[in-house]
Design a protein around this motif. Structure first.
Motif, PDB file in Angstrom:
ATOM      1  N   THR A  19      25.112  33.521  27.334  1.00  0.00           N
ATOM      2  CA  THR A  19      26.630  33.824  27.827  1.00  0.00           C
ATOM      3  C   THR A  19      27.153  35.028  27.174  1.00  0.00           C
ATOM      4  O   THR A  19      27.477  35.835  27.773  1.00  0.00           O
ATOM      5  CB  THR A  19      27.650  32.661  27.582  1.00  0.00           C
TER       6      THR A  19
ATOM      7  N   LEU B  70      31.809  37.028  33.549  1.00  0.00           N
ATOM      8  CA  LEU B  70      33.079  36.291  33.227  1.00  0.00           C
ATOM      9  C   LEU B  70      33.530  37.383  31.988  1.00  0.00           C
ATOM     10  O   LEU B  70      33.706  36.763  30.881  1.00  0.00           O
ATOM     11  CB  LEU B  70      33.108  34.805  32.612  1.00  0.00           C
TER      12      LEU B  70
ATOM     13  N   CYS C 144      29.348  36.415  30.034  1.00  0.00           N
ATOM     14  CA  CYS C 144      28.902  35.548  31.471  1.00  0.00           C
ATOM     15  C   CYS C 144      29.104  34.231  31.257  1.00  0.00           C
ATOM     16  O   CYS C 144      28.827  33.602  30.201  1.00  0.00           O
ATOM     17  CB  CYS C 144      27.582  35.944  31.842  1.00  0.00           C
ATOM     18  N   GLY C 145      29.307  33.563  32.530  1.00  0.00           N
ATOM     19  CA  GLY C 145      28.958  32.010  32.603  1.00  0.00           C
ATOM     20  C   GLY C 145      27.597  31.716  32.826  1.00  0.00           C
ATOM     21  O   GLY C 145      26.880  32.917  33.625  1.00  0.00           O
TER      22      GLY C 145
ATOM     23  N   LEU D 231      28.675  24.583  35.238  1.00  0.00           N
ATOM     24  CA  LEU D 231      29.009  25.870  35.028  1.00  0.00           C
ATOM     25  C   LEU D 231      29.318  26.033  33.411  1.00  0.00           C
ATOM     26  O   LEU D 231      30.350  25.380  33.035  1.00  0.00           O
ATOM     27  CB  LEU D 231      30.214  26.457  35.831  1.00  0.00           C
ATOM     28  N   HIS D 232      28.188  26.534  32.672  1.00  0.00           N
ATOM     29  CA  HIS D 232      28.626  26.643  31.435  1.00  0.00           C
ATOM     30  C   HIS D 232      29.311  28.117  31.304  1.00  0.00           C
ATOM     31  O   HIS D 232      28.830  28.960  31.415  1.00  0.00           O
ATOM     32  CB  HIS D 232      27.197  26.973  30.653  1.00  0.00           C
ATOM     33  N   ALA D 233      30.604  27.798  30.799  1.00  0.00           N
ATOM     34  CA  ALA D 233      31.651  29.133  30.758  1.00  0.00           C
ATOM     35  C   ALA D 233      31.450  29.594  29.608  1.00  0.00           C
ATOM     36  O   ALA D 233      32.352  30.691  29.383  1.00  0.00           O
ATOM     37  CB  ALA D 233      32.810  28.578  31.189  1.00  0.00           C
ATOM     38  N   GLY D 234      30.853  29.280  28.407  1.00  0.00           N
ATOM     39  CA  GLY D 234      30.538  30.113  27.330  1.00  0.00           C
ATOM     40  C   GLY D 234      32.028  29.997  26.577  1.00  0.00           C
ATOM     41  O   GLY D 234      32.401  28.870  26.500  1.00  0.00           O
TER      42      GLY D 234
ATOM     43  N   ALA E  48      34.534  31.787  27.787  1.00  0.00           N
ATOM     44  CA  ALA E  48      35.885  32.136  28.686  1.00  0.00           C
ATOM     45  C   ALA E  48      36.839  31.262  28.167  1.00  0.00           C
ATOM     46  O   ALA E  48      38.099  31.796  28.730  1.00  0.00           O
ATOM     47  CB  ALA E  48      35.129  31.950  29.907  1.00  0.00           C
TER      48      ALA E  48
ATOM     49  N   LEU F 124      38.730  30.412  36.621  1.00  0.00           N
ATOM     50  CA  LEU F 124      38.057  29.113  36.297  1.00  0.00           C
ATOM     51  C   LEU F 124      39.039  28.004  36.709  1.00  0.00           C
ATOM     52  O   LEU F 124      38.416  27.122  37.183  1.00  0.00           O
ATOM     53  CB  LEU F 124      37.564  29.195  34.773  1.00  0.00           C
TER      54      LEU F 124
ATOM     55  N   ILE G 294      32.651  22.382  35.144  1.00  0.00           N
ATOM     56  CA  ILE G 294      32.848  23.421  34.373  1.00  0.00           C
ATOM     57  C   ILE G 294      33.183  22.850  32.899  1.00  0.00           C
ATOM     58  O   ILE G 294      33.719  22.055  32.590  1.00  0.00           O
ATOM     59  CB  ILE G 294      34.230  24.150  34.767  1.00  0.00           C
TER      60      ILE G 294
ATOM     61  N   CYS H  40      33.035  24.600  28.588  1.00  0.00           N
ATOM     62  CA  CYS H  40      32.809  25.792  27.720  1.00  0.00           C
ATOM     63  C   CYS H  40      31.977  25.589  26.692  1.00  0.00           C
ATOM     64  O   CYS H  40      31.312  24.425  26.448  1.00  0.00           O
ATOM     65  CB  CYS H  40      34.125  25.940  27.127  1.00  0.00           C
TER      66      CYS H  40
END
Length: 276
Positions: free
Chosen positions: A100, A182, A190-191, A202-205, A207, A245, A258, A260
């Motif tokens: 990410t 992202l 990024c995700g 969705l791994h949104a790191g 964000a 998101l 989603i 994180c």
């Protein structure tokens, strides 16, 4: 594809009430480093790596601020390498690592998988290699990639995915793992979207940091909101992407799960297969 959810570093900062909304001001909170290990036709794919064996052997390279404030447990059993082996794989079975971003708590395990191809946004790679300011010097640790990874960089071009632009499929023969820009927390953050049956995860790191950040009326604890602001590289971009998101979870939450990188409740829900 089969997806395994791993916690590749537990962090225990003080101020639980301000970070998780539970416990007292002096109690230690629990934060995770949520990593995915994905069994694919391309071999084993990791999304992020948490902290690695090199970080545990030499915690000084993480920096005094990180170790004092976030208080990582530095448990060898929590490294992605140890958990990959516990799943019955060898380090060389990890063929790809999708990041990410290159913050120290996401890229620490790169050196444990020296034969893996490392996928990252070109903006992020450029920022990590340049380390132009004090924040960049503290968050990007060159020792974590001193082995000379095989980098695969991605630019701003790409397709659309649920309203997000510049999305890239990481493997030519399948569109099951996607890099989702992202930006904001870092320059090239990024995700990573992974096809999950008829839907997506969705791994949104980084964000966002707390599950309630994506509520229709966000109620994330004050401390975690301040921490996010302090660690933003481009705050306006991060806030715009966080709002997108939030809208995605509210409108398409059944199609796209989603989560994180650091919220322990989201991690537990993913491990148990519970709704987020």
């Amino acid at each position: 594809m089969r997806v395994h959810h791993l916690n590749a570093a537990t962090m225990c900062p003080r101020g639980a009430a301000l970070i998780t909304g539970k416990g007292g001001l002096l109690e230690r909170a629990t934060m995770v480093c949520h990593v995915l290990a994905i069994e694919t036709a391309e071999g084993l794919v990791l999304v992020d790596t948490g902290l690695g064996t090199g970080d545990i052997a030499r915690p000084s390279r993480l920096g005094l601020t990180f170790t004092a404030v976030l208080a990582p447990r530095l448990d060898p059993a929590e490294t992605a390498l140890a958990q990959v082996k516990a799943l019955g794989f060898a380090a060389d079975d990890v063929r790809h690592i999708v990041l990410t971003h290159l913050d120290l708590d996401h890229a620490g395990g790169l050196g444990d998988f020296p034969k893996a191809r490392v996928h990252v946004h070109a903006r992020e790679h450029e920022a990590a290699m340049a380390r132009k300011d004090m924040m960049a010097k503290s968050r990007y640790i060159p020792g974590q990639w001193a082995h000379g990874p095989s980098w695969q960089l991605y630019d701003a071009t790409g397709e659309d995915w649920f309203g997000f632009a510049g999305v890239r499929a990481l493997f030519a023969d399948e569109g099951d793992v996607l890099l989702i820009p992202l930006h904001g927390h870092t320059r090239g953050h990024c995700g990573v979207a992974v096809r999950d049956g008829d839907g997506w995860m969705l791994h949104a790191g980084d964000a966002y940091f707390h599950t309630h950040s994506l509520d229709a009326e966000p109620t994330a604890p004050l401390g975690i909101r301040l921490f996010q602001q302090l660690t933003d590289t481009i705050g306006a971009e991060r806030r715009r992407n966080q709002e997108r998101l939030r809208q995605l979870r509210q409108s398409r939450g059944r199609e796209v799960r989603i989560f994180c990188a650091h919220d322990p409740d989201e991690f537990d829900a993913c491990c148990a297969g519970r709704p987020l």
